[in-house]
Design an enzyme around this catalytic site. Structure first.
Site, short mmCIF file in Angstrom:
data_model
loop_
_atom_site.label_atom_id
_atom_site.label_comp_id
_atom_site.label_asym_id
_atom_site.label_seq_id
_atom_site.Cartn_x
_atom_site.Cartn_y
_atom_site.Cartn_z
N TYR A 20 0.70 -1.23 0.09
CA TYR A 20 -0.06 0.16 0.01
C TYR A 20 0.67 1.06 -0.10
O TYR A 20 0.74 2.31 0.99
CB TYR A 20 -1.05 -0.05 1.17
CG TYR A 20 -2.00 -1.23 1.11
CD1 TYR A 20 -3.25 -0.89 0.32
CD2 TYR A 20 -1.87 -2.40 1.51
CE1 TYR A 20 -4.33 -1.62 0.14
CE2 TYR A 20 -2.89 -3.27 1.41
CZ TYR A 20 -3.91 -2.93 0.65
OH TYR A 20 -5.02 -3.94 0.63
N TYR A 148 -11.30 -7.48 7.13
CA TYR A 148 -10.42 -7.69 6.08
C TYR A 148 -10.15 -9.09 5.91
O TYR A 148 -10.01 -9.95 7.17
CB TYR A 148 -8.95 -6.91 6.80
CG TYR A 148 -8.03 -6.94 5.87
CD1 TYR A 148 -7.85 -6.28 4.73
CD2 TYR A 148 -7.11 -7.82 6.01
CE1 TYR A 148 -6.96 -6.53 3.89
CE2 TYR A 148 -5.98 -8.28 5.13
CZ TYR A 148 -6.01 -7.38 3.98
OH TYR A 148 -4.82 -7.57 3.08
N ASP A 249 -12.44 -16.79 9.69
CA ASP A 249 -11.24 -16.23 9.07
C ASP A 249 -10.15 -16.00 10.15
O ASP A 249 -10.41 -15.10 10.96
CB ASP A 249 -11.13 -15.04 8.20
CG ASP A 249 -10.01 -14.66 7.55
OD1 ASP A 249 -8.90 -14.94 8.02
OD2 ASP A 249 -9.57 -13.67 6.72
N LYS A 278 -0.64 -16.64 8.69
CA LYS A 278 0.25 -15.61 9.29
C LYS A 278 1.20 -16.59 10.51
O LYS A 278 2.15 -16.53 9.88
CB LYS A 278 -0.50 -14.61 10.17
CG LYS A 278 -1.22 -13.57 8.99
CD LYS A 278 -1.56 -12.37 9.51
CE LYS A 278 -1.58 -11.23 8.64
NZ LYS A 278 -2.89 -10.83 8.17
C1 LIG Z 1 -3.67 -10.89 6.93
C2 LIG Z 1 -5.05 -11.43 6.70
C3 LIG Z 1 -5.36 -11.93 5.55
C4 LIG Z 1 -4.51 -12.09 4.31
O1 LIG Z 1 -3.34 -12.95 4.71
P1 LIG Z 1 -2.18 -12.78 3.34
O2 LIG Z 1 -1.07 -13.77 3.88
O3 LIG Z 1 -1.57 -11.21 3.52
O4 LIG Z 1 -2.68 -12.96 1.95
C5 LIG Z 1 -6.66 -12.53 5.34
N1 LIG Z 1 -7.44 -12.61 6.52
C6 LIG Z 1 -7.24 -11.77 7.77
C7 LIG Z 1 -7.99 -12.05 8.76
C8 LIG Z 1 -5.91 -11.46 8.12
O5 LIG Z 1 -5.23 -10.62 8.85
#
Ligand SMILES: *Cc1c(COP(=O)(O)O)cnc(C)c1O
Length: 433
Positions: A20, A148, A249, A278
């Site tokens: 970004y 997100y 997620d 992550k």
């Molecule tokens: C960081 C994140 C993503 C995306 O993961 P990337 O490895 O950056 O593609 C998706 N969902 C959540 C909740 C996140 O924090």
């Protein structure tokens, strides 16, 4: 090749996209020379404590001897093989671990290459599931605002439409259904009214909804908000009532960050599909996973395609799996629950008093996450430099100054992070008032 460190940084500004950023007026980056434990050692000679865990991921710290050894051992066997028709013990061992650690019922594992891809995979699973059940109109997602889920197009389509600038991509990006974000905080008094908008979306649109996707309990990059477990419980009930799958997620919250191993446990629910990423490899390599129930997997496999339609080149990368296996073992050996609860107590003691400050709108803490919501947006260039001068690496966005430190941080190091925050919130020049 560029030589001295100023020249290297100039080359970077001229030629490299960072997350970004603008190519016309890029903010300067800091050059990392090496990293150890909770410290980033910069080429300029400073060393800073990483308050971000490199975006939620480096839970055991940098340059960890156990993780290094696990990867070196795997390199000497093989770093990668295709996953079509071939398999290997690092992936099998990882699947076993994930199935046993995650909420009940999630028995099938898809190894993906990044968080965004894990979300794409989850969305595809939901669409193929409904298609197999001949619910051909159930091909949209329902989500909540302020979410997100990543930067690829399907993931973007369920991010907050305003933060994600959906209008920029209109005509290309898929339109989905958005309910209001929950307003009641994690430990505030619960009211059923928090569900009104979500219930309305379900009753109006359920014929078109394949799945509800959300970040359980902690909305991360969309606003660092912690919502009430009753909201999440109700999501499970509504999904069952309307024949909609629940996708959790947990790419940010997974592996202990919120004080539970998975944030779904705060509400005692199991999703139909779970996304992880992550911290999965302790921040060593990009790897993500999408788990689903036997029922979802069987239904997909009974459908028209007869298979699940996804298979990346670097699926199940053995090196990344080896790092993940070692990281999950470390999590348990290090007693993550104790690490996180110590961080939580200290964040409560050292950050909550800042809520009295004139520049601060709200302070909130959950697990190993501390958030200062300022009244004004920060000036990134100024605040970043100030933090580096104070010996810490904290990267705010908008009005949010937040930390999610490595679980291995000690008391003194954590105090250095919180006192740096206490100091900057008093500086008028770090805010764009
Ligand atoms: C960081 C994140 C993503 C995306 O993961 P990337 O490895 O950056 O593609 C998706 N969902 C959540 C909740 C996140 O924090």
């Amino acid at each position: 090749m560029v030589k001295n460190y100023t020249a290297i940084l100039m080359y970077d500004q001229e030629h490299l996209w960072h997350p970004y950023t603008s190519m016309n007026s890029p903010l300067p980056s800091y050059l990392v020379e090496h990293a150890d434990g909770v410290y980033l050692h910069l080429a300029s000679g400073e060393k800073v404590i990483d308050g971000m865990s490199s975006w939620w991921s480096v839970v055991h710290g940098y340059n960890h001897p156990v993780l290094n050894a696990a990867m070196k051992a795997q390199i000497d066997k093989f770093s990668h093989v295709m996953f079509g028709g071939l398999t290997h013990t690092p992936a099998i061992e990882l699947a076993e671990k994930l199935i046993s650690l995650t909420p009940q019922g999630l028995n099938k594992v898809f190894l993906a290459d990044s968080g965004s891809v894990a979300v794409e995979v989850a969305i595809k699973m939901a669409i193929q599931y409904q298609h197999s059940k001949r619910k051909l109109n159930k091909n949209k997602m329902l989500t909540i605002k302020n979410g997100y889920h990543g930067d690829t197009f399907a993931a973007m389509s369920v991010c907050d439409p305003v933060n994600g600038m959906h209008q920029l991509f209109s005509g290309f990006i898929t339109e989905n259904f958005f309910a209001d974000a929950p307003q009641i905080g994690f430990d505030q008094q619960w009211h059923e009214a928090d569900l009104d908008s979500l219930k309305q979306q379900f009753s109006d649109n359920h014929h078109h909804i394949a799945a509800l996707i959300l970040e359980p309990i902690v909305q991360g990059a969309g606003g660092m908000r912690f919502y009430h477990p009753e909201f999440l419980k109700a999501c499970r009930t509504l999904c069952d009532q309307y024949d909609v799958l629940l996708i959790a997620d947990e790419i940010a919250t997974g592996f202990g960050r919120s004080g539970k191993l998975f944030a779904c446990e705060h509400a005692d629910i199991s999703p139909d599909i779970l996304c992880l990423g992550k911290a999965l490899t302790g921040g060593y390599l990009t790897l993500a996973a999408t788990l689903c129930t036997d029922h979802v997997a069987t239904t997909i496999s009974e459908g028209e395609a007869g298979v699940f339609m996804h298979g990346p080149t670097f699926m199940g990368n053995p090196l990344a799996c080896a790092a993940a296996n070692a990281s999950l073992d470390l999590l348990i050996e290090n007693d993550w629950k104790n690490q996180v609860s110590n961080i939580e107590s200290q964040l409560n003691a050292e950050l909550l008093p800042l809520s009295k400050h004139d520049n601060v709108a709200n302070v909130r803490v959950l697990g190993a996450i501390g958030v200062i919501e300022a009244k004004y947006p920060v000036n990134m260039a100024i605040i970043q430099q100030k933090f580096v001068e104070l010996g810490v690496w904290i990267r705010p966005f908008g009005k949010l100054i937040y930390i999610m430190p490595p679980f291995v941080i000690n008391n003194t190091e954590l105090t250095k992070l919180t006192s740096a925050i206490a100091e900057v919130v008093q500086c008028a020049e770090v805010f764009n008032k």
